[in-house]
Design an enzyme around this catalytic site. Structure first.
Site, PDB file in Angstrom:
ATOM      1  N   ILE A  34       4.362  -4.196  10.755  1.00 51.67           N
ATOM      2  CA  ILE A  34       5.388  -3.523   9.404  1.00 51.67           C
ATOM      3  C   ILE A  34       4.986  -2.293   9.647  1.00 51.67           C
ATOM      4  CG2 ILE A  34       4.609  -4.160   6.886  1.00 51.67           C
ATOM      5  CD1 ILE A  34       4.027  -7.195   6.873  1.00 51.67           C
ATOM      6  N   TYR A  83     -12.413  -5.835  -3.340  1.00 50.86           N
ATOM      7  CA  TYR A  83     -13.600  -5.500  -4.479  1.00 50.86           C
ATOM      8  C   TYR A  83     -14.105  -6.447  -5.310  1.00 50.86           C
ATOM      9  CZ  TYR A  83     -16.176  -3.878  -8.321  1.00 50.86           C
ATOM     10  OH  TYR A  83     -17.131  -3.255  -8.780  1.00 50.86           O
ATOM     11  N   TYR A 132      -2.244 -10.426   4.829  1.00 52.27           N
ATOM     12  CA  TYR A 132      -3.164  -9.092   5.242  1.00 52.27           C
ATOM     13  C   TYR A 132      -3.781  -8.757   5.037  1.00 52.27           C
ATOM     14  CZ  TYR A 132      -1.549  -4.043   4.443  1.00 52.27           C
ATOM     15  OH  TYR A 132      -1.947  -2.703   4.073  1.00 52.27           O
ATOM     16  N   LYS A 138      -0.288  -9.738   8.777  1.00 55.17           N
ATOM     17  CA  LYS A 138      -0.146  -8.795   9.176  1.00 55.17           C
ATOM     18  C   LYS A 138      -1.551  -7.905   9.547  1.00 55.17           C
ATOM     19  CE  LYS A 138       0.806  -3.924   6.943  1.00 55.17           C
ATOM     20  NZ  LYS A 138       1.083  -3.085   5.018  1.00 55.17           N
ATOM     21  N   ARG A 165      -9.526  -1.318   3.513  1.00 57.29           N
ATOM     22  CA  ARG A 165      -9.244  -1.570   2.417  1.00 57.29           C
ATOM     23  C   ARG A 165      -9.182  -2.294   1.242  1.00 57.29           C
ATOM     24  NH1 ARG A 165      -4.851   2.428   0.381  1.00 57.29           N
ATOM     25  NH2 ARG A 165      -3.879   3.704   2.751  1.00 57.29           N
ATOM     26  N   THR A 187       1.022  -1.431   0.298  1.00 52.28           N
ATOM     27  CA  THR A 187      -0.088   0.142   0.012  1.00 52.28           C
ATOM     28  C   THR A 187       1.141   1.191  -0.277  1.00 52.28           C
ATOM     29  OG1 THR A 187      -1.844  -0.658   1.375  1.00 52.28           O
ATOM     30  CG2 THR A 187      -1.918   0.487   1.551  1.00 52.28           C
TER      31      THR A 187
END
Length: 295
Positions: free
Chosen positions: A206, A112, A138, A166, A143, A49
């Site tokens: 991270i 999405y 992750y 993550k 998001r 990202t």
């Protein structure tokens, strides 16, 4: 208790992708990698990202992975972002990273298209079984649009190559559930939650702010490892506003690139649809950097 991804404990940094004239600036990128090596950072995570992977072309994405692995030359671990909302594409990029000599793969949850939990499981399972790289799931539903539920991660933990998570859900309960039921290495995906997550068993972070102050983030992680929670709390309080600005003033990596430009370490350039900070936000960021002692 030893965890599957223990080699990745401590500080990993989600490094920026420097741009100059809308092209990837590999000279600046080399300097960023050397900066992290000199600081003692354990691992760098390019093309995630923070690395603006959504605006890189597929050839650029692959070239960055190859460049970072070649430049690092095993002096620092490399865990590139290789996730996709297409399982086939994520697997292809994972194999690119493996061939380049990466040490692990950072797999963002498919975004999405909002898979079912079974879809998430089959996606990560296929990649883990067809790649030799350790896999870091992750999980960032803010998001991606959907959470990978703890029960799904617990199932995935049975796979040999799924070794890390993550954790960017913002939920200590979710992290605690995973930590209580698996031997995965959990890494914070939110700088400001590093201490809280490590207090329940996470093994590091991270980091975004690690692009600027890696030694301070290392000091926080080391203090927790020593059991010196008073020292860890001091570092948390020192870092807190800087962490909040990096993720709170605007969408990551907009504030980070603005900060790195102020510090003379980046051009600050981004690709659309990412746009610069507003003047008021920029003034607020400059105030925070000054208060921290960076300007």
């Amino acid at each position: 208790m030893s965890t599957k991804g223990e080699a990745f404990a401590g500080l990993s940094v989600a490094v920026v992708t420097p741009f100059k004239g809308d092209e990837v600036d590999y000279d600046a990128f080399r300097a960023q990698i050397e900066f992290q090596i000199d600081a003692g950072t354990n691992c760098i995570c390019p093309v995630g990202t923070t690395g603006e992977s959504p605006t890189l072309t597929h050839p650029e994405h692959e070239r960055v992975i190859n460049f970072v692995c070649e430049t690092a030359n095993k002096r620092i671990k490399v865990m590139p972002g290789v996730g996709s909302n297409s399982t086939a594409e994520a697997l292809r990029l994972t194999k690119v990273a493996e061939a380049a000599g990466a040490d692990a793969a950072l797999q963002v949850a498919p975004y999405y298209n909002k898979p079912t939990q079974e879809g998430f499981y089959q996606h990560f399972k296929r990649i883990a079984e067809e790649s030799g790289l350790p896999q870091c799931i992750y999980n960032i539903p803010g998001r991606t649009g959907k959470n990978v539920e703890p029960e799904t991660i617990i199932r995935l933990a049975e796979l040999q190559n799924v070794t890390m998570v993550k954790e960017a859900t913002g939920s200590l309960d979710q992290a605690s559930t995973i930590l209580g039921a698996t031997n995965l290495t959990v890494l914070s995906g939110d700088d400001s939650l590093t201490l809280p997550l490590m207090s329940v068993g996470a093994r590091g972070v991270i980091s975004v702010v690690g692009n600027i102050v890696p030694r301070d983030m290392i000091a926080l992680c080391d203090a927790v490892d020593r059991g010196d929670l008073a020292q860890a709390l001091q570092w948390h309080r020192k870092l807190f506003q800087l962490c909040r600005d990096m993720l709170g003033l605007s969408t990551n990596p907009i504030p980070l690139k603005a900060a790195m430009k102020m510090l003379g370490r980046d051009t600050g350039e981004m690709r659309l649809p990412m746009t610069p900070l507003e003047p008021g936000q920029e003034a607020s960021l400059r105030k925070t950097l000054t208060a921290y002692g960076l300007l």
